[in-house]
Design a protein around this motif. Structure first.
Motif, PDB file in Angstrom:
ATOM      1  N   ARG A 217       0.847  -1.189   0.000  1.00  0.00           N
ATOM      2  CA  ARG A 217       0.000   0.000   0.000  1.00  0.00           C
ATOM      3  C   ARG A 217       0.881   1.238   0.000  1.00  0.00           C
ATOM      4  O   ARG A 217       1.915   1.286   0.668  1.00  0.00           O
ATOM      5  CB  ARG A 217      -0.877   0.031   1.258  1.00  0.00           C
ATOM      6  CG  ARG A 217      -1.728  -1.219   1.472  1.00  0.00           C
ATOM      7  CD  ARG A 217      -3.098  -1.079   0.882  1.00  0.00           C
ATOM      8  NE  ARG A 217      -3.952  -2.199   1.272  1.00  0.00           N
ATOM      9  CZ  ARG A 217      -4.753  -2.211   2.327  1.00  0.00           C
ATOM     10  NH1 ARG A 217      -4.805  -1.148   3.118  1.00  0.00           N
ATOM     11  NH2 ARG A 217      -5.497  -3.267   2.597  1.00  0.00           N
ATOM     12  N   SER A 219       0.294   5.670   0.074  1.00  0.00           N
ATOM     13  CA  SER A 219      -0.660   6.775   0.171  1.00  0.00           C
ATOM     14  C   SER A 219       0.057   7.972   0.765  1.00  0.00           C
ATOM     15  O   SER A 219       1.240   7.912   1.093  1.00  0.00           O
ATOM     16  CB  SER A 219      -1.830   6.381   1.089  1.00  0.00           C
ATOM     17  OG  SER A 219      -1.375   6.229   2.434  1.00  0.00           O
ATOM     18  N   ARG A 220      -0.694   9.060   0.907  1.00  0.00           N
ATOM     19  CA  ARG A 220      -0.220  10.129   1.776  1.00  0.00           C
ATOM     20  C   ARG A 220      -0.389   9.661   3.220  1.00  0.00           C
ATOM     21  O   ARG A 220      -1.052   8.656   3.494  1.00  0.00           O
ATOM     22  CB  ARG A 220      -1.019  11.405   1.538  1.00  0.00           C
ATOM     23  CG  ARG A 220      -0.979  11.875   0.096  1.00  0.00           C
ATOM     24  CD  ARG A 220      -1.705  13.195  -0.082  1.00  0.00           C
ATOM     25  NE  ARG A 220      -2.008  13.429  -1.486  1.00  0.00           N
ATOM     26  CZ  ARG A 220      -2.125  14.621  -2.043  1.00  0.00           C
ATOM     27  NH1 ARG A 220      -1.990  15.703  -1.290  1.00  0.00           N
ATOM     28  NH2 ARG A 220      -2.395  14.742  -3.325  1.00  0.00           N
ATOM     29  N   ASP A 222      -2.186  10.850   5.403  1.00  0.00           N
ATOM     30  CA  ASP A 222      -3.573  10.934   5.856  1.00  0.00           C
ATOM     31  C   ASP A 222      -4.429   9.835   5.218  1.00  0.00           C
ATOM     32  O   ASP A 222      -5.649   9.817   5.380  1.00  0.00           O
ATOM     33  CB  ASP A 222      -4.168  12.322   5.580  1.00  0.00           C
ATOM     34  CG  ASP A 222      -4.222  12.657   4.090  1.00  0.00           C
ATOM     35  OD1 ASP A 222      -3.890  11.797   3.250  1.00  0.00           O
ATOM     36  OD2 ASP A 222      -4.602  13.802   3.757  1.00  0.00           O
ATOM     37  N   GLY A 223      -3.786   8.946   4.445  1.00  0.00           N
ATOM     38  CA  GLY A 223      -4.494   7.821   3.851  1.00  0.00           C
ATOM     39  C   GLY A 223      -5.047   8.076   2.470  1.00  0.00           C
ATOM     40  O   GLY A 223      -5.537   7.145   1.822  1.00  0.00           O
ATOM     41  N   THR A 224      -4.978   9.311   1.990  1.00  0.00           N
ATOM     42  CA  THR A 224      -5.470   9.616   0.640  1.00  0.00           C
ATOM     43  C   THR A 224      -4.389   9.309  -0.386  1.00  0.00           C
ATOM     44  O   THR A 224      -3.220   9.082  -0.052  1.00  0.00           O
ATOM     45  CB  THR A 224      -5.906  11.088   0.531  1.00  0.00           C
ATOM     46  OG1 THR A 224      -4.763  11.929   0.806  1.00  0.00           O
ATOM     47  CG2 THR A 224      -7.007  11.398   1.521  1.00  0.00           C
ATOM     48  N   TRP A 242       0.896  -1.074   7.231  1.00  0.00           N
ATOM     49  CA  TRP A 242       0.271   0.176   6.790  1.00  0.00           C
ATOM     50  C   TRP A 242      -0.995   0.447   7.582  1.00  0.00           C
ATOM     51  O   TRP A 242      -1.237   1.566   8.034  1.00  0.00           O
ATOM     52  CB  TRP A 242      -0.006   0.079   5.291  1.00  0.00           C
ATOM     53  CG  TRP A 242      -0.538   1.313   4.640  1.00  0.00           C
ATOM     54  CD1 TRP A 242       0.172   2.330   4.087  1.00  0.00           C
ATOM     55  CD2 TRP A 242      -1.925   1.650   4.441  1.00  0.00           C
ATOM     56  NE1 TRP A 242      -0.672   3.288   3.564  1.00  0.00           N
ATOM     57  CE2 TRP A 242      -1.971   2.894   3.756  1.00  0.00           C
ATOM     58  CE3 TRP A 242      -3.125   1.024   4.767  1.00  0.00           C
ATOM     59  CZ2 TRP A 242      -3.170   3.513   3.408  1.00  0.00           C
ATOM     60  CZ3 TRP A 242      -4.318   1.632   4.418  1.00  0.00           C
ATOM     61  CH2 TRP A 242      -4.338   2.865   3.750  1.00  0.00           C
ATOM     62  N   GLU A 243      -1.820  -0.558   7.777  1.00  0.00           N
ATOM     63  CA  GLU A 243      -3.045  -0.395   8.564  1.00  0.00           C
ATOM     64  C   GLU A 243      -2.729  -0.117  10.032  1.00  0.00           C
ATOM     65  O   GLU A 243      -3.408   0.687  10.683  1.00  0.00           O
ATOM     66  CB  GLU A 243      -3.914  -1.640   8.434  1.00  0.00           C
ATOM     67  CG  GLU A 243      -4.513  -1.813   7.041  1.00  0.00           C
ATOM     68  CD  GLU A 243      -5.210  -3.147   6.864  1.00  0.00           C
ATOM     69  OE1 GLU A 243      -5.242  -3.942   7.840  1.00  0.00           O
ATOM     70  OE2 GLU A 243      -5.723  -3.413   5.757  1.00  0.00           O
ATOM     71  N   TYR A 245      -0.343   1.546  11.215  1.00  0.00           N
ATOM     72  CA  TYR A 245       0.066   2.940  11.392  1.00  0.00           C
ATOM     73  C   TYR A 245      -1.111   3.808  11.818  1.00  0.00           C
ATOM     74  O   TYR A 245      -0.980   4.645  12.724  1.00  0.00           O
ATOM     75  CB  TYR A 245       0.673   3.476  10.094  1.00  0.00           C
ATOM     76  CG  TYR A 245       0.914   4.968  10.125  1.00  0.00           C
ATOM     77  CD1 TYR A 245       2.059   5.483  10.723  1.00  0.00           C
ATOM     78  CD2 TYR A 245      -0.012   5.862   9.590  1.00  0.00           C
ATOM     79  CE1 TYR A 245       2.281   6.851  10.778  1.00  0.00           C
ATOM     80  CE2 TYR A 245       0.211   7.236   9.632  1.00  0.00           C
ATOM     81  CZ  TYR A 245       1.349   7.724  10.233  1.00  0.00           C
ATOM     82  OH  TYR A 245       1.566   9.067  10.296  1.00  0.00           O
ATOM     83  N   PHE A 246      -2.250   3.606  11.199  1.00  0.00           N
ATOM     84  CA  PHE A 246      -3.404   4.460  11.475  1.00  0.00           C
ATOM     85  C   PHE A 246      -4.063   4.139  12.821  1.00  0.00           C
ATOM     86  O   PHE A 246      -4.907   4.910  13.289  1.00  0.00           O
ATOM     87  CB  PHE A 246      -4.420   4.347  10.336  1.00  0.00           C
ATOM     88  CG  PHE A 246      -3.909   4.923   9.037  1.00  0.00           C
ATOM     89  CD1 PHE A 246      -3.877   6.291   8.837  1.00  0.00           C
ATOM     90  CD2 PHE A 246      -3.432   4.096   8.041  1.00  0.00           C
ATOM     91  CE1 PHE A 246      -3.384   6.830   7.657  1.00  0.00           C
ATOM     92  CE2 PHE A 246      -2.942   4.620   6.858  1.00  0.00           C
ATOM     93  CZ  PHE A 246      -2.912   5.998   6.667  1.00  0.00           C
ATOM     94  N   HIS A 251       0.024   8.935  15.703  1.00  0.00           N
ATOM     95  CA  HIS A 251       0.342   8.967  14.274  1.00  0.00           C
ATOM     96  C   HIS A 251      -0.101  10.316  13.681  1.00  0.00           C
ATOM     97  O   HIS A 251      -0.955  10.998  14.229  1.00  0.00           O
ATOM     98  CB  HIS A 251      -0.334   7.809  13.527  1.00  0.00           C
ATOM     99  CG  HIS A 251      -1.796   8.013  13.231  1.00  0.00           C
ATOM    100  ND1 HIS A 251      -2.788   7.642  14.115  1.00  0.00           N
ATOM    101  CD2 HIS A 251      -2.434   8.552  12.171  1.00  0.00           C
ATOM    102  CE1 HIS A 251      -3.972   7.945  13.588  1.00  0.00           C
ATOM    103  NE2 HIS A 251      -3.785   8.501  12.416  1.00  0.00           N
ATOM    104  N   GLU A 253      -1.360  12.724  10.357  1.00  0.00           N
ATOM    105  CA  GLU A 253      -2.096  12.683   9.089  1.00  0.00           C
ATOM    106  C   GLU A 253      -1.725  13.921   8.285  1.00  0.00           C
ATOM    107  O   GLU A 253      -2.362  14.963   8.406  1.00  0.00           O
ATOM    108  CB  GLU A 253      -3.587  12.594   9.344  1.00  0.00           C
ATOM    109  CG  GLU A 253      -4.001  11.289  10.029  1.00  0.00           C
ATOM    110  CD  GLU A 253      -5.482  11.027   9.950  1.00  0.00           C
ATOM    111  OE1 GLU A 253      -6.212  11.931   9.506  1.00  0.00           O
ATOM    112  OE2 GLU A 253      -5.899   9.921  10.314  1.00  0.00           O
TER     113      GLU A 253
END
Length: 255
Positions: A217, A219-220, A222-224, A242-243, A245-246, A251, A253
């Motif tokens: 994965r 992304s930025r 922030d997940g976008t 990756w998941e 991290y959020f 963390h 964004e």
């Protein structure tokens, strides 16, 4: 076309390998520790000439220019220039090919280790002909690699606050000085997570496709989705890390 691009990039590696340390002719660009050498210029000129022979209708984007419709080569002639200046042997040539703003081909070559990473959309990612797969480890079982966004002094504190958080949440952290190679380390399963608070498209264009084609994965922070038009933050990893991290308290964004 992929084979032709790989051949051109491999020849650029020879320019780097045989560079004369006494003749690197370093000059500064805007920003802290932002250098360019005569070898950056030489590699970029060679890439522009040879890549446009392969695809004359493409736009060539080095460390300037804007992506649009049609084909575009997005190139970093020497990613890890400071490493190159210091003879640290952690630098690479990075070439991405986009079509209508979507990455189609990514090639990253580290001449010091003779490691050629490459991917074509929908056809997988490879290192010297061997398939690549990201790690399935959770963050707590993984290594985190990161960049310090050295050209953006305002991001130093945020970066290292997050490094402390991730150091506690993982096995350890690593800082190499080449975002393109860090992304390839994610793709090859050597590290589980990578972040940098601000990068330019030529730093990650090729590596982003290699990560995705290896099952990862990107992304930025922030997940976008990442942008090929302008710089942004970058977060990449195996799906599990990756998941994770959020889910971390603390963390960040960043767009």
């Amino acid at each position: 076309m992929l084979d032709e691009i790989v051949t051109v990039v491999k020849k650029c590696g020879d320019i780097i390998l045989f560079a004369d340390g006494a003749e690197r002719n370093v000059s500064s660009k805007e920003g802290r520790a932002n250098f360019v050498t005569k070898y950056d210029v030489a590699v970029q000129a060679y890439l522009e000439e040879e890549l446009l022979k392969i695809l004359p209708e493409a736009v060539f984007i080095g460390e300037e220019g804007a992506i649009g419709e049609g084909y575009a080569f997005i190139v970093d002639p020497i990613d890890g220039t400071t490493n190159f200046i210091k003879n640290y042997h952690r630098s690479c040539v990075s070439v991405g090919l986009a079509l209508h703003g979507t990455m189609e081909i990514g090639v990253v070559y580290n001449p010091y280790s003779n490691e050629m990473f490459y991917a074509q959309r929908g056809k997988g990612a490879f290192l010297n002909g061997q398939p690549l797969h990201v790690s399935s480890n959770r963050l707590e079982e993984g290594l985190v690699c990161f960049g310090t966004s050295p050209y953006y002094a305002e991001l130093i504190d945020q970066t290292f606050d997050l490094v402390k958080t991730l150091h506690r949440a993982s096995l350890d952290v690593r800082r190499s000085g080449s975002a393109a190679l860090d992304l390839c380390d994610i793709a090859s399963g050597r590290c589980e997570l990578f972040f940098e608070c601000r990068l330019s498209p030529w730093d990650y264009a090729a590596g982003s496709l290699i990560v995705q084609e290896a099952g990862g994965r990107i992304s930025r922070m922030d997940g976008t989705g990442i942008s090929l038009d302008k710089g942004c933050s970058v977060l990449a990893g195996g799906p599990a890390a990756w998941e994770d991290y959020f889910k971390l308290e603390g963390h960040m964004e960043l767009s």
